[in-house]
Design an enzyme around this catalytic site. Structure first.
Site, PDB file in Angstrom:
ATOM      1  N   ARG A  67     -19.411  -4.621  16.791  1.00 21.67           N
ATOM      2  CA  ARG A  67     -19.464  -5.240  15.453  1.00 21.67           C
ATOM      3  C   ARG A  67     -20.860  -5.817  15.270  1.00 21.67           C
ATOM      4  NH1 ARG A  67     -19.498 -10.412  13.522  1.00 21.67           N
ATOM      5  NH2 ARG A  67     -18.313 -10.999  11.688  1.00 21.67           N
TER       6      ARG A  67
ATOM      7  N   GLU B 109     -20.898  -5.540   9.784  1.00 22.62           N
ATOM      8  CA  GLU B 109     -20.336  -6.740   9.165  1.00 22.62           C
ATOM      9  C   GLU B 109     -21.285  -7.089   8.024  1.00 22.62           C
ATOM     10  OE1 GLU B 109     -19.719 -11.080   8.469  1.00 22.62           O
ATOM     11  OE2 GLU B 109     -21.388 -10.388   9.669  1.00 22.62           O
TER      12      GLU B 109
ATOM     13  N   GLN C 252     -29.931 -21.131  15.482  1.00 19.31           N
ATOM     14  CA  GLN C 252     -29.878 -19.655  15.462  1.00 19.31           C
ATOM     15  C   GLN C 252     -31.179 -19.137  14.852  1.00 19.31           C
ATOM     16  OE1 GLN C 252     -26.149 -20.031  13.301  1.00 19.31           O
ATOM     17  NE2 GLN C 252     -25.134 -18.613  14.706  1.00 19.31           N
TER      18      GLN C 252
ATOM     19  N   HIS D 167     -30.039 -12.757  15.062  1.00 19.79           N
ATOM     20  CA  HIS D 167     -30.624 -13.991  15.599  1.00 19.79           C
ATOM     21  C   HIS D 167     -30.161 -14.212  17.030  1.00 19.79           C
ATOM     22  CE1 HIS D 167     -26.933 -14.724  13.177  1.00 19.79           C
ATOM     23  NE2 HIS D 167     -26.541 -15.396  14.239  1.00 19.79           N
TER      24      HIS D 167
ATOM     25  N   HIS E 246     -11.985 -14.569  10.773  1.00 20.12           N
ATOM     26  CA  HIS E 246     -12.331 -15.899  11.289  1.00 20.12           C
ATOM     27  C   HIS E 246     -13.223 -16.673  10.325  1.00 20.12           C
ATOM     28  CE1 HIS E 246     -15.910 -13.638  11.974  1.00 20.12           C
ATOM     29  NE2 HIS E 246     -16.558 -14.747  12.273  1.00 20.12           N
ATOM     30  N   ASP E 247     -13.814 -15.982   9.332  1.00 17.99           N
ATOM     31  CA  ASP E 247     -14.708 -16.658   8.394  1.00 17.99           C
ATOM     32  C   ASP E 247     -13.930 -17.191   7.197  1.00 17.99           C
ATOM     33  OD1 ASP E 247     -17.182 -16.595   9.683  1.00 17.99           O
ATOM     34  OD2 ASP E 247     -17.576 -14.533   9.043  1.00 17.99           O
TER      35      ASP E 247
ATOM     36  N   ASP F 271     -23.114  -7.984  13.743  1.00 16.68           N
ATOM     37  CA  ASP F 271     -22.997  -9.223  12.967  1.00 16.68           C
ATOM     38  C   ASP F 271     -24.170  -9.361  11.995  1.00 16.68           C
ATOM     39  OD1 ASP F 271     -21.838 -11.918  12.529  1.00 16.68           O
ATOM     40  OD2 ASP F 271     -23.750 -12.604  13.345  1.00 16.68           O
TER      41      ASP F 271
ATOM     42  N   ASP G  77     -21.581 -22.020  16.895  1.00 14.45           N
ATOM     43  CA  ASP G  77     -21.117 -21.207  15.772  1.00 14.45           C
ATOM     44  C   ASP G  77     -20.080 -20.174  16.229  1.00 14.45           C
ATOM     45  OD1 ASP G  77     -20.866 -20.170  13.201  1.00 14.45           O
ATOM     46  OD2 ASP G  77     -22.637 -18.889  13.376  1.00 14.45           O
TER      47      ASP G  77
ATOM     48  N   ARG H  34     -14.001 -23.903   9.175  1.00 12.54           N
ATOM     49  CA  ARG H  34     -13.437 -22.577   9.443  1.00 12.54           C
ATOM     50  C   ARG H  34     -12.503 -22.618  10.662  1.00 12.54           C
ATOM     51  NH1 ARG H  34     -18.759 -18.951   9.726  1.00 12.54           N
ATOM     52  NH2 ARG H  34     -19.419 -20.819  10.842  1.00 12.54           N
TER      53      ARG H  34
END
Ligand code: OTU
Length: 648
Positions: free
Chosen positions: A283, A327, A253, A185, A396-397, A285, A142, A521
């Site tokens: 960041r 985020e 994850q 995770h 990036h998403d 996540d 991922d 992505r």
């Protein structure tokens, strides 16, 4: 005991050790910080863990962790701590521009990145976010968001030592380094997860296992699916033990169980060690997902906020220079609380992604209508003092079309069909669309679709180059620059996503790597094209036009104090619905009126508009034409043009 009394006791307990180990000055600083953040820490941990553990012992353990971390903090970082305590809004300054890149795709590895700092300097970058760089699991990971070892750098990118050197090199240039911390995770290959699989009760309590489907079914009644297509459901069956484990994202994850205070302490350790490597911004996540509650969507729960407040308190105790960035890609009303803007008004994160602005800009670009953006941004609560947004056009998403129902209806749009329109428009399916993105995770159950694609491709550069008319190429580039003009001026640290500065288009070969093949992505996560980047100095080239425009936006921003990230913003209602207009104001500086024209045609606003925003006899700060075009009682913008004006 009250929170204040607990804090006093803690302070007394740590006093001698702090003064002796940190020295009289840093020791006194530590104790002063403890006094300030102690009550927040006690209250946050009591709210989360009060009914399952001895909070006094927990608070005392984490304060001791903080002291340990403070004692091992290198001298240059302690110097940064002092500087940033003197200037706590350093990151909100008008001269901070950010850049986001995958280290390998940008420059091979961390050493390669260090060699490219001059390039970033050309863009005025003072904040560098490198995408996940800690050691991931082997194979599909991922994009690095499945971490197998939080204390090692991905060996393909380098070592912890390389990370420290890069941070040092960045600091020498006044640049801050941002790194991801994946805290919701771990990879199932992480030693904690492996120990849990082997039956170790300590580590089984780090995750959420279920003997059968009854609890998972109960949760799934209200849980949305994040990746309905590539990773349906939120739980994964384990053949080895015959159980189910909570996996919000991919099956590899595993969600941590933050209701276990040991998880809090372990992740806090990871955070403090990263800070001591020289990382300036972390960041966080998937921050909304930390707390699960049956009957809810298991996002934005009050305990998730309390956990972030506790992390903030301890990190500011141990490493005051460190910033936390949330985020949280959530609706407008759920977003501001991550900056501490809730009824408690407790320090939480310093920064959060402004996904609202991002989505609304793409909506305005497709509809040639700025009213929805004005409506939604106009009613949003301001970021609390000392915090700010990171503003961005792409990341990036995928883009999730998070348009609020209420906002859509307020401007006469039917919310569901408008979201459907945006997905269709940006995938190029909508007749006449200039965009060439693709659908991401179309969900047949809800009809939702999100969008992948680079800024330039979504703004029409592929279609324009294919049709071959220079007018259309111009329009596509103007749209890219227009979007960035808003992101540079609306309020927040503008983030440039790697490749956008040279208008990189979709990576058509994204699926060639087998471990990326089911995740489109990667379409907008290209490898840096350094040959194209070399054309940034070739006048008239696509690369030169966008690169130069971004340099100018940065220069204009740097020279305008009212464009600081913490200057206020007020959205106006101009008489041309295609124009987004807003005024930025900082008490120390003259207000700035910003206009962005979302139209294939020229637009204009009444010449009286600036005065309504406190800008009298407007003079140019910056515009797409480098001129201020006023005639016939109106301020004119060219197609897809922008203009920033101020009082003389
Ligand atoms: C994040 O995104 C990352 O940005 C993604 O690249 C990861 O795949 C993911 O976490 C898992 O680590 O749902 O569609 O509100 O929107 O955490 C992307 C936050 C995501 C979520 C966000 C998540």
């Amino acid at each position: 005991m009250t929170a204040a009394a607990t804090t006093r006791a803690l302070r007394e307990g740590l006093r001698d050790a702090a003064l002796e180990r940190l020295g009289p000055l840093d020791g006194a600083g530590f104790l002063a910080r403890l006094e300030r953040v102690g009550p927040d820490l006690v209250e946050a941990l009591t709210a989360v863990y009060g009914d399952r553990t001895d909070v006094h012992a927990l608070v005392s353990a984490v304060s001791t962790d903080a002291l340990e971390a403070a004692c091992t903090r290198a001298l240059p970082l302690r110097r940064l701590d002092r500087e940033r305590e003197v200037d706590p809004t350093w990151f909100l300054s008008e001269d901070v521009v950010g850049y986001v890149a995958y280290a390998d795709r940008f420059a091979g590895d961390l050493r390669g990145v260090a060699e490219r700092l001059d390039y970033l300097g050309e863009l005025g970058v003072r904040y560098l976010h490198l995408m996940p760089l800690l050691e991931p699991r082997a194979g599909e990971n991922d994009g690095g968001y499945a971490v197998a070892d939080y204390d090692a750098v991905d060996p393909r990118l380098g070592t912890m030592h390389d990370l420290e050197s890069l941070a040092g090199a960045a600091h020498e240039r006044g640049m801050a380094l941002c790194v991801d911390l994946v805290l919701n995770h771990t990879a199932r290959e992480h030693p904690w997860a492996q120990a849990a699989l082997a039956g170790d009760p300590t580590y089984r309590a780090y995750y959420r296992f279920f003997p059968d489907r009854s609890e998972p079914d109960a949760f799934e009644r209200t849980l949305p699916e994040v990746f309905p297509d590539m990773a349906p459901g939120s739980f994964t069956y384990l053949d080895a033990t015959g159980e189910w484990v909570w996996t919000t994202f991919h099956e590899f994850q595993w969600d941590l169980d933050w209701s276990n205070p040991e998880v809090f302490r372990a992740m806090l350790g990871v955070l403090l060690r990263l800070a001591n490597r020289g990382v300036d911004v972390v960041r966080l996540d998937a921050a909304p997902f930390l707390w699960k509650r049956v009957g809810t969507d298991c996002q934005n729960q009050p305990e998730a906020h309390r956990l972030l407040q506790a992390l903030r308190a301890v990190s500011s105790l141990a490493a005051p220079a460190l910033l936390l960035k949330a985020e949280a890609i959530v609706g407008p009303d759920q977003l501001v609380p991550y900056l501490g803007g809730h009824d408690l008004q407790r320090p939480e994160c310093h920064l959060a992604y402004d996904n609202q602005l991002m989505v609304l800009l793409w909506s305005a670009l497709a509809t040639r209508d700025a009213r929805l953006a004005a409506q939604a941004m106009g009613r949003r609560t301001a970021a609390p003092t000392g915090t700010g947004w990171v503003t961005y056009v792409r990341c990036h998403d995928d883009i999730g079309w998070a348009i609020g129902d209420e906002d859509a209806r307020a401007v006469g749009l039917e919310p569901f069909s408008h979201r459907q329109f945006l997905a269709a428009f940006y995938s190029g399916r909508y007749p006449g669309s200039f965009a060439s993105g693709v659908d991401f995770q179309r969900n047949p159950a809800t009809g939702d679709a999100r969008t992948s694609g680079t800024t330039a491709s979504l703004a029409g550069l592929d279609v324009a180059l294919r049709s071959g008319t220079s007018v259309e190429v111009d329009a596509a580039l103007d749209r890219v620059v227009l979007l960035y003009s808003v992101v540079y001026a609306f309020g927040g640290i503008p983030l440039l996503y790697m490749g956008d500065e040279i208008a990189m288009r979709n990576d058509e070969r994204w699926a060639d790597e087998p471990e990326h093949a089911d995740d489109n992505r990667w379409l907008h996560r290209p490898r840096m094209d350094w040959d194209a980047a070399a054309r940034r100095s070739a006048r008239g080239s696509v690369e030169c036009r966008v690169f130069t425009a971004l340099q100018r936006l940065g220069a204009a921003r740097r020279s305008t104090e009212s464009l600081r990230s913490d200057a206020s913003v007020r959205v106006l209602a101009p008489d041309d619905t295609r124009v987004l207009a807003w005024v930025r104001h900082h008490p120390r500086a003259r207000p700035v009126l910003c206009l962005a024209g979302f139209s294939d045609d020229a637009t204009s606003v009444d010449v009286g508009l600036p005065a309504t925003a406190g800008v009298h006899d407007p003079v140019l700060v910056h515009s797409s034409t480098e001129r201020l075009d006023v005639h016939d009682g109106r301020i004119h913008l060219p197609p897809w043009g922008f203009s920033w004006v101020t009082s003389p």
